[in-house]
Scaffold this active site. Structure first.
Site, mmCIF file in Angstrom:
data_model
loop_
_atom_site.group_PDB
_atom_site.id
_atom_site.type_symbol
_atom_site.label_atom_id
_atom_site.label_comp_id
_atom_site.label_asym_id
_atom_site.label_seq_id
_atom_site.Cartn_x
_atom_site.Cartn_y
_atom_site.Cartn_z
ATOM 1 N N TRP A 102 60.288 13.551 12.177
ATOM 2 C CA TRP A 102 61.580 12.706 12.205
ATOM 3 C C TRP A 102 61.793 11.243 13.293
ATOM 4 O O TRP A 102 62.423 10.811 13.133
ATOM 5 C CB TRP A 102 61.974 14.029 12.848
ATOM 6 C CG TRP A 102 62.092 15.442 12.164
ATOM 7 C CD1 TRP A 102 61.147 16.884 12.377
ATOM 8 C CD2 TRP A 102 62.773 15.415 11.391
ATOM 9 N NE1 TRP A 102 61.701 17.172 11.783
ATOM 10 C CE2 TRP A 102 62.844 17.216 10.188
ATOM 11 C CE3 TRP A 102 63.768 14.607 10.707
ATOM 12 C CZ2 TRP A 102 63.079 17.253 9.168
ATOM 13 C CZ3 TRP A 102 64.225 15.493 9.295
ATOM 14 C CH2 TRP A 102 64.649 16.672 8.591
ATOM 15 N N ASP A 171 65.553 12.536 20.091
ATOM 16 C CA ASP A 171 66.212 13.821 19.148
ATOM 17 C C ASP A 171 65.932 14.830 19.529
ATOM 18 O O ASP A 171 64.519 15.739 19.832
ATOM 19 C CB ASP A 171 65.137 12.695 18.382
ATOM 20 C CG ASP A 171 65.159 14.511 16.995
ATOM 21 O OD1 ASP A 171 66.821 15.377 17.441
ATOM 22 O OD2 ASP A 171 65.158 14.591 15.816
ATOM 23 N N LYS A 195 69.187 25.640 15.167
ATOM 24 C CA LYS A 195 67.993 25.857 15.475
ATOM 25 C C LYS A 195 68.320 26.450 16.820
ATOM 26 O O LYS A 195 68.528 27.684 16.869
ATOM 27 C CB LYS A 195 66.863 24.815 16.122
ATOM 28 C CG LYS A 195 65.980 24.087 14.382
ATOM 29 C CD LYS A 195 66.038 22.768 14.797
ATOM 30 C CE LYS A 195 65.926 21.901 13.645
ATOM 31 N NZ LYS A 195 65.526 22.285 12.444
HETATM 32 N N1 PLP Z 1 65.250 16.149 14.085
HETATM 33 C C1 PLP Z 1 64.339 16.930 13.939
HETATM 34 C C2 PLP Z 1 63.559 17.200 15.733
HETATM 35 C C3 PLP Z 1 63.835 18.036 13.159
HETATM 36 O O1 PLP Z 1 63.852 19.189 13.515
HETATM 37 C C4 PLP Z 1 65.727 17.958 11.754
HETATM 38 C C5 PLP Z 1 65.260 18.870 11.102
HETATM 39 O O2 PLP Z 1 64.508 19.663 11.244
HETATM 40 C C6 PLP Z 1 66.397 17.049 12.008
HETATM 41 C C7 PLP Z 1 65.941 15.402 12.857
HETATM 42 C C8 PLP Z 1 67.141 16.650 11.118
HETATM 43 O O3 PLP Z 1 68.941 17.292 11.663
HETATM 44 P P1 PLP Z 1 69.665 17.648 10.801
HETATM 45 O O4 PLP Z 1 68.806 18.570 9.576
HETATM 46 O O5 PLP Z 1 70.303 18.191 11.115
HETATM 47 O O6 PLP Z 1 70.361 16.382 10.093
#
Ligand code: PLP
Length: 360
Positions: A102, A171, A195
Protein backbone atom coordinates in the site's frame (compact mmCIF):
# COMPACT_ATOMS: atom_id res chain seq x y z
CA UNK A 1 -28.36 -18.54 12.04
CA UNK A 2 -24.69 -19.19 12.75
CA UNK A 3 -22.40 -16.24 12.11
CA UNK A 4 -19.09 -16.99 10.37
CA UNK A 5 -15.80 -16.50 12.18
CA UNK A 6 -14.87 -13.70 9.80
CA UNK A 7 -11.13 -13.09 9.37
CA UNK A 8 -11.44 -11.22 6.07
CA UNK A 9 -8.89 -8.47 5.45
CA UNK A 10 -11.45 -6.00 4.14
CA UNK A 11 -14.30 -5.52 3.83
CA UNK A 12 -14.40 -7.35 7.10
CA UNK A 13 -16.48 -8.22 10.14
CA UNK A 14 -18.95 -5.67 11.48
CA UNK A 15 -20.23 -5.77 15.06
CA UNK A 16 -23.36 -7.92 15.25
CA UNK A 17 -25.37 -5.36 17.30
CA UNK A 18 -24.66 -2.78 14.58
CA UNK A 19 -25.99 -5.05 11.85
CA UNK A 20 -29.07 -5.86 13.93
CA UNK A 21 -29.78 -2.20 14.57
CA UNK A 22 -29.39 -1.40 10.86
CA UNK A 23 -31.76 -4.24 10.08
CA UNK A 24 -34.35 -2.98 12.57
CA UNK A 25 -34.16 0.54 11.20
CA UNK A 26 -33.87 -0.40 7.55
CA UNK A 27 -37.45 0.23 6.44
CA UNK A 28 -38.47 2.99 8.78
CA UNK A 29 -35.70 5.21 10.06
CA UNK A 30 -36.82 7.13 13.16
CA UNK A 31 -40.46 7.09 12.07
CA UNK A 32 -39.77 8.86 8.81
CA UNK A 33 -41.51 6.06 6.90
CA UNK A 34 -38.31 5.80 4.86
CA UNK A 35 -35.04 3.94 4.93
CA UNK A 36 -32.04 6.05 5.87
CA UNK A 37 -30.87 5.47 2.28
CA UNK A 38 -34.01 7.12 1.00
CA UNK A 39 -33.58 10.32 2.96
CA UNK A 40 -32.52 13.48 1.21
CA UNK A 41 -28.95 14.33 2.12
CA UNK A 42 -30.29 17.85 2.76
CA UNK A 43 -32.92 16.66 5.27
CA UNK A 44 -32.66 17.40 8.97
CA UNK A 45 -32.83 13.67 9.76
CA UNK A 46 -29.83 12.90 7.58
CA UNK A 47 -28.01 15.96 8.83
CA UNK A 48 -28.27 14.60 12.36
CA UNK A 49 -26.76 11.26 11.26
CA UNK A 50 -23.94 13.00 9.41
CA UNK A 51 -23.04 15.29 12.29
CA UNK A 52 -23.37 12.56 14.86
CA UNK A 53 -20.81 10.44 12.95
CA UNK A 54 -18.47 13.41 12.85
CA UNK A 55 -18.91 14.33 16.53
CA UNK A 56 -18.55 10.76 17.72
CA UNK A 57 -15.34 10.28 15.76
CA UNK A 58 -13.98 13.57 17.08
CA UNK A 59 -14.69 12.51 20.65
CA UNK A 60 -13.51 8.92 20.35
CA UNK A 61 -10.22 9.84 18.67
CA UNK A 62 -9.80 13.01 20.69
CA UNK A 63 -9.42 15.03 17.50
CA UNK A 64 -8.34 18.58 18.36
CA UNK A 65 -10.10 21.68 16.99
CA UNK A 66 -7.05 22.29 14.81
CA UNK A 67 -8.20 19.39 12.61
CA UNK A 68 -11.25 18.89 10.42
CA UNK A 69 -12.98 15.58 9.59
CA UNK A 70 -14.04 14.87 6.01
CA UNK A 71 -16.19 12.06 4.64
CA UNK A 72 -15.07 11.38 1.08
CA UNK A 73 -15.45 8.69 -1.57
CA UNK A 74 -12.94 6.94 -3.81
CA UNK A 75 -11.42 4.80 -1.04
CA UNK A 76 -8.00 5.15 0.50
CA UNK A 77 -6.70 4.63 -3.05
CA UNK A 78 -7.95 8.06 -4.13
CA UNK A 79 -6.11 9.56 -1.16
CA UNK A 80 -2.87 8.20 -2.66
CA UNK A 81 -3.46 10.87 -5.36
CA UNK A 82 -5.27 13.57 -3.39
CA UNK A 83 -2.54 13.85 -0.75
CA UNK A 84 0.21 14.85 -3.23
CA UNK A 85 -2.17 16.86 -5.42
CA UNK A 86 -3.17 18.99 -2.44
CA UNK A 87 -0.02 19.04 -0.32
CA UNK A 88 3.04 18.56 -2.50
CA UNK A 89 3.57 21.86 -4.31
CA UNK A 90 6.05 22.55 -7.10
CA UNK A 91 9.41 22.86 -5.40
CA UNK A 92 8.88 20.45 -2.58
CA UNK A 93 9.55 16.73 -2.21
CA UNK A 94 7.05 14.11 -1.04
CA UNK A 95 8.76 11.69 1.39
CA UNK A 96 7.54 8.10 1.77
CA UNK A 97 8.42 5.26 4.09
CA UNK A 98 7.90 2.00 2.24
CA UNK A 99 6.51 -0.73 4.47
CA UNK A 100 4.42 -2.71 2.03
CA UNK A 101 2.31 -2.81 -1.11
CA UNK A 102 0.00 0.00 0.00
CA UNK A 103 2.86 2.42 0.65
CA UNK A 104 4.30 1.47 -2.74
CA UNK A 105 0.98 2.31 -4.35
CA UNK A 106 0.82 5.63 -2.51
CA UNK A 107 4.35 6.48 -3.71
CA UNK A 108 3.48 5.51 -7.29
CA UNK A 109 0.69 8.09 -7.36
CA UNK A 110 2.83 10.81 -5.77
CA UNK A 111 5.45 10.27 -8.50
CA UNK A 112 2.83 11.27 -11.06
CA UNK A 113 2.31 14.59 -9.27
CA UNK A 114 5.84 15.73 -8.40
CA UNK A 115 9.18 14.99 -6.78
CA UNK A 116 9.41 12.09 -4.34
CA UNK A 117 11.95 10.52 -2.01
CA UNK A 118 12.05 7.18 -0.20
CA UNK A 119 12.88 8.11 3.40
CA UNK A 120 13.16 4.50 4.60
CA UNK A 121 12.13 1.08 3.39
CA UNK A 122 11.99 -2.56 4.43
CA UNK A 123 11.41 -3.80 0.90
CA UNK A 124 14.75 -5.64 0.85
CA UNK A 125 13.39 -7.96 3.56
CA UNK A 126 9.99 -8.44 1.89
CA UNK A 127 8.54 -6.00 4.41
CA UNK A 128 9.00 -8.13 7.50
CA UNK A 129 9.62 -5.11 9.73
CA UNK A 130 8.96 -1.41 10.29
CA UNK A 131 12.13 0.66 9.83
CA UNK A 132 13.57 2.17 13.01
CA UNK A 133 12.68 5.80 13.58
CA UNK A 134 16.35 6.78 13.60
CA UNK A 135 16.81 5.28 10.12
CA UNK A 136 14.31 7.63 8.49
CA UNK A 137 16.19 10.07 6.28
CA UNK A 138 14.22 13.04 5.09
CA UNK A 139 15.04 14.80 1.84
CA UNK A 140 15.64 18.52 1.69
CA UNK A 141 12.49 20.56 1.19
CA UNK A 142 10.19 17.79 2.38
CA UNK A 143 6.52 18.63 1.83
CA UNK A 144 5.40 15.80 4.09
CA UNK A 145 6.36 12.33 5.31
CA UNK A 146 3.90 9.57 4.41
CA UNK A 147 3.64 6.35 6.39
CA UNK A 148 1.25 3.38 6.41
CA UNK A 149 0.48 2.83 10.09
CA UNK A 150 -0.58 -0.80 9.63
CA UNK A 151 0.43 -2.97 6.72
CA UNK A 152 -2.60 -5.09 5.97
CA UNK A 153 -0.85 -7.48 3.61
CA UNK A 154 2.43 -8.08 5.44
CA UNK A 155 1.06 -7.88 8.99
CA UNK A 156 3.34 -5.21 10.41
CA UNK A 157 2.39 -2.12 12.40
CA UNK A 158 4.13 1.01 13.61
CA UNK A 159 4.45 1.10 17.42
CA UNK A 160 5.70 4.67 17.65
CA UNK A 161 5.41 7.37 15.05
CA UNK A 162 8.19 9.59 13.69
CA UNK A 163 8.49 12.91 15.46
CA UNK A 164 10.38 14.88 12.83
CA UNK A 165 10.23 18.51 11.67
CA UNK A 166 7.89 17.64 8.82
CA UNK A 167 4.14 17.20 8.34
CA UNK A 168 3.27 13.58 9.03
CA UNK A 169 0.65 11.93 6.80
CA UNK A 170 -0.65 8.46 7.62
CA UNK A 171 -2.69 5.88 5.80
CA UNK A 172 -4.53 4.32 8.77
CA UNK A 173 -6.97 2.29 6.70
CA UNK A 174 -6.36 -0.92 8.59
CA UNK A 175 -5.84 0.26 12.16
CA UNK A 176 -7.76 3.49 12.68
CA UNK A 177 -9.67 3.39 15.97
CA UNK A 178 -7.91 0.21 17.06
CA UNK A 179 -5.63 1.97 19.56
CA UNK A 180 -5.14 5.33 21.16
CA UNK A 181 -3.11 7.76 19.10
CA UNK A 182 -2.25 11.42 19.40
CA UNK A 183 -4.03 12.92 16.39
CA UNK A 184 -2.24 16.23 16.98
CA UNK A 185 0.98 14.51 15.88
CA UNK A 186 -0.41 14.09 12.36
CA UNK A 187 -0.97 16.65 9.63
CA UNK A 188 -3.33 14.32 7.82
CA UNK A 189 -4.80 10.87 8.47
CA UNK A 190 -6.88 8.94 5.98
CA UNK A 191 -8.66 5.61 6.10
CA UNK A 192 -11.09 3.64 3.98
CA UNK A 193 -13.91 2.68 6.33
CA UNK A 194 -14.26 -0.97 5.47
CA UNK A 195 -12.11 -2.46 8.22
CA UNK A 196 -12.63 -0.76 11.58
CA UNK A 197 -15.15 1.95 10.75
CA UNK A 198 -18.01 0.45 8.79
CA UNK A 199 -18.83 -0.72 5.29
CA UNK A 200 -16.89 0.37 2.20
CA UNK A 201 -18.03 3.52 0.46
CA UNK A 202 -16.83 6.24 2.80
CA UNK A 203 -13.26 7.35 3.38
CA UNK A 204 -12.40 9.35 6.46
CA UNK A 205 -9.84 12.15 6.17
CA UNK A 206 -8.65 14.04 9.23
CA UNK A 207 -6.78 17.14 8.12
CA UNK A 208 -5.04 19.92 10.03
CA UNK A 209 -6.78 23.14 9.01
CA UNK A 210 -3.69 25.12 8.08
CA UNK A 211 -2.88 22.61 5.31
CA UNK A 212 -5.91 23.90 3.43
CA UNK A 213 -4.03 27.14 2.86
CA UNK A 214 -1.33 25.56 0.74
CA UNK A 215 -3.59 23.80 -1.75
CA UNK A 216 -3.03 24.92 -5.34
CA UNK A 217 -5.96 26.64 -7.05
CA UNK A 218 -6.05 24.55 -10.21
CA UNK A 219 -7.31 21.25 -8.78
CA UNK A 220 -10.56 19.69 -9.98
CA UNK A 221 -13.24 20.75 -7.50
CA UNK A 222 -13.95 17.28 -6.16
CA UNK A 223 -10.24 16.56 -5.60
CA UNK A 224 -9.65 19.72 -3.56
CA UNK A 225 -9.91 19.17 0.21
CA UNK A 226 -11.22 22.74 0.59
CA UNK A 227 -14.39 21.84 -1.31
CA UNK A 228 -15.28 19.22 1.28
CA UNK A 229 -14.03 21.09 4.30
CA UNK A 230 -16.03 24.22 3.49
CA UNK A 231 -19.24 22.27 2.86
CA UNK A 232 -19.13 19.86 5.83
CA UNK A 233 -18.59 17.02 3.29
CA UNK A 234 -21.96 17.84 1.71
CA UNK A 235 -20.78 19.50 -1.50
CA UNK A 236 -22.34 16.65 -3.46
CA UNK A 237 -24.33 13.59 -2.37
CA UNK A 238 -22.26 11.78 0.27
CA UNK A 239 -22.46 7.99 0.74
CA UNK A 240 -25.31 8.43 3.21
CA UNK A 241 -25.87 4.80 4.12
CA UNK A 242 -22.16 4.17 4.72
CA UNK A 243 -21.98 7.26 6.95
CA UNK A 244 -25.05 6.06 8.85
CA UNK A 245 -23.31 2.70 9.39
CA UNK A 246 -20.18 4.53 10.49
CA UNK A 247 -22.19 6.41 13.12
CA UNK A 248 -23.61 3.09 14.40
CA UNK A 249 -20.14 1.54 14.57
CA UNK A 250 -18.88 4.57 16.50
CA UNK A 251 -21.77 4.28 18.93
CA UNK A 252 -20.83 0.63 19.41
CA UNK A 253 -17.20 1.60 20.12
CA UNK A 254 -18.48 4.04 22.76
CA UNK A 255 -20.51 1.25 24.34
CA UNK A 256 -17.41 -0.95 24.45
CA UNK A 257 -15.72 1.68 26.61
CA UNK A 258 -14.06 3.72 23.86
CA UNK A 259 -10.76 3.31 22.08
CA UNK A 260 -8.79 2.55 25.23
CA UNK A 261 -10.97 -0.49 25.99
CA UNK A 262 -10.94 -1.56 22.33
CA UNK A 263 -7.13 -1.36 22.34
CA UNK A 264 -6.86 -3.55 25.44
CA UNK A 265 -9.16 -6.11 23.84
CA UNK A 266 -7.25 -6.01 20.56
CA UNK A 267 -4.01 -6.73 22.44
CA UNK A 268 -5.63 -9.66 24.18
CA UNK A 269 -7.02 -11.03 20.91
CA UNK A 270 -3.72 -10.73 19.05
CA UNK A 271 -1.83 -12.34 21.95
CA UNK A 272 -4.08 -15.40 21.71
CA UNK A 273 -3.28 -15.94 18.02
CA UNK A 274 0.44 -15.09 18.27
CA UNK A 275 0.71 -17.52 21.20
CA UNK A 276 -0.53 -20.32 18.94
CA UNK A 277 2.18 -19.35 16.44
CA UNK A 278 4.94 -19.09 19.04
CA UNK A 279 4.01 -22.39 20.68
CA UNK A 280 4.34 -24.30 17.39
CA UNK A 281 8.14 -24.64 17.22
CA UNK A 282 8.25 -22.95 13.84
CA UNK A 283 5.43 -24.98 12.29
CA UNK A 284 3.60 -21.69 11.90
CA UNK A 285 6.27 -19.24 10.78
CA UNK A 286 5.32 -15.60 11.41
CA UNK A 287 6.03 -13.23 8.53
CA UNK A 288 6.57 -10.16 10.72
CA UNK A 289 9.50 -9.66 13.06
CA UNK A 290 8.35 -9.75 16.67
CA UNK A 291 8.62 -6.06 17.46
CA UNK A 292 6.78 -5.10 14.26
CA UNK A 293 3.86 -7.49 14.65
CA UNK A 294 0.45 -6.11 13.79
CA UNK A 295 -2.44 -6.35 16.22
CA UNK A 296 -4.80 -6.27 13.24
CA UNK A 297 -3.42 -8.70 10.63
CA UNK A 298 -1.58 -11.82 11.80
CA UNK A 299 0.45 -13.31 8.95
CA UNK A 300 2.12 -16.74 8.98
CA UNK A 301 3.13 -19.56 6.69
CA UNK A 302 2.97 -23.32 7.13
CA UNK A 303 5.81 -25.72 6.20
CA UNK A 304 4.56 -26.33 2.66
CA UNK A 305 1.86 -25.68 0.11
CA UNK A 306 0.08 -28.96 0.79
CA UNK A 307 -0.29 -28.31 4.52
CA UNK A 308 -1.43 -24.76 3.80
CA UNK A 309 -4.18 -26.07 1.54
CA UNK A 310 -5.19 -28.67 4.12
CA UNK A 311 -5.21 -26.01 6.88
CA UNK A 312 -7.38 -23.66 4.84
CA UNK A 313 -9.77 -26.42 3.81
CA UNK A 314 -10.26 -27.62 7.39
CA UNK A 315 -10.59 -24.05 8.61
CA UNK A 316 -13.31 -23.40 6.06
CA UNK A 317 -15.21 -26.45 7.20
CA UNK A 318 -15.13 -25.18 10.77
CA UNK A 319 -16.58 -21.83 9.72
CA UNK A 320 -13.35 -19.76 9.68
CA UNK A 321 -13.55 -17.40 6.73
CA UNK A 322 -10.90 -15.30 4.97
CA UNK A 323 -7.70 -16.94 6.26
CA UNK A 324 -5.80 -17.27 2.95
CA UNK A 325 -2.76 -15.00 2.88
CA UNK A 326 -2.14 -12.40 0.22
CA UNK A 327 -0.19 -13.79 -2.74
CA UNK A 328 2.87 -11.60 -1.99
CA UNK A 329 3.33 -13.29 1.40
CA UNK A 330 1.61 -16.62 0.83
CA UNK A 331 0.41 -18.79 3.69
CA UNK A 332 -2.29 -17.44 5.95
CA UNK A 333 -3.53 -14.17 7.37
CA UNK A 334 -6.01 -13.69 10.19
CA UNK A 335 -7.44 -10.19 10.19
CA UNK A 336 -8.72 -9.49 13.67
CA UNK A 337 -10.14 -5.99 13.45
CA UNK A 338 -12.19 -4.33 16.19
CA UNK A 339 -15.40 -6.22 15.40
CA UNK A 340 -13.81 -9.68 15.58
CA UNK A 341 -14.66 -11.05 19.03
CA UNK A 342 -12.10 -12.57 21.39
CA UNK A 343 -14.06 -15.80 21.11
CA UNK A 344 -13.26 -16.03 17.37
CA UNK A 345 -9.53 -15.62 18.10
CA UNK A 346 -9.71 -18.28 20.81
CA UNK A 347 -11.51 -20.64 18.45
CA UNK A 348 -8.89 -20.02 15.77
CA UNK A 349 -6.00 -20.57 18.20
CA UNK A 350 -7.66 -23.81 19.36
CA UNK A 351 -7.91 -25.01 15.79
CA UNK A 352 -4.28 -24.00 15.08
CA UNK A 353 -3.03 -25.90 18.14
CA UNK A 354 -5.00 -28.97 17.15
CA UNK A 355 -3.82 -28.85 13.53
CA UNK A 356 -0.22 -28.45 14.68
CA UNK A 357 -0.48 -31.49 16.96
CA UNK A 358 -1.87 -33.59 14.13
CA UNK A 359 0.52 -32.54 11.34
CA UNK A 360 3.84 -31.52 12.89
N1 PLP B 1 -4.30 1.26 2.40
C1 PLP B 1 -4.34 0.17 3.18
C2 PLP B 1 -3.40 0.07 4.35
C3 PLP B 1 -5.23 -0.86 2.89
O1 PLP B 1 -5.27 -1.96 3.67
C4 PLP B 1 -6.10 -0.73 1.79
C5 PLP B 1 -7.07 -1.80 1.45
O2 PLP B 1 -7.02 -2.90 1.93
C6 PLP B 1 -6.01 0.41 1.00
C7 PLP B 1 -5.11 1.39 1.34
C8 PLP B 1 -6.89 0.60 -0.20
O3 PLP B 1 -8.13 0.99 0.27
P1 PLP B 1 -9.38 1.21 -0.69
O4 PLP B 1 -9.79 -0.12 -1.17
O5 PLP B 1 -10.37 1.88 0.24
O6 PLP B 1 -8.96 2.11 -1.80
Amino acid sequence: MKRAYNFNAGPSALPLPVLKRAQEELLNFQNTGMSVMELSHRSKEYDAVHNSAKQRLKKLMNIPDTHDILFLQGGASLQFSMVPMNLLGKDKVANYVLTGSWSEKALKEAKKIGKTHIAASSKEANYTYIPRLEDIQLSENAAYLHITSNNTIFGTQWREFPDLPVDLVADMSSDILSREINVGQFALIYAGAQKNLGPSGVTVVIIRNDLLERIPDNLPTMLDYRTHSSSNSLYNTPPTFAIYMLSLVLEWVEEQGGVKAIEARNKEKAAVVYEAIDASNGFYAPHAEKDSRSLMNVTFTLPNEELTKQFLAEAKEKGFVGLAGHRSVGGCRASIYNAVPLEACEALAGFMNDFYRRFS
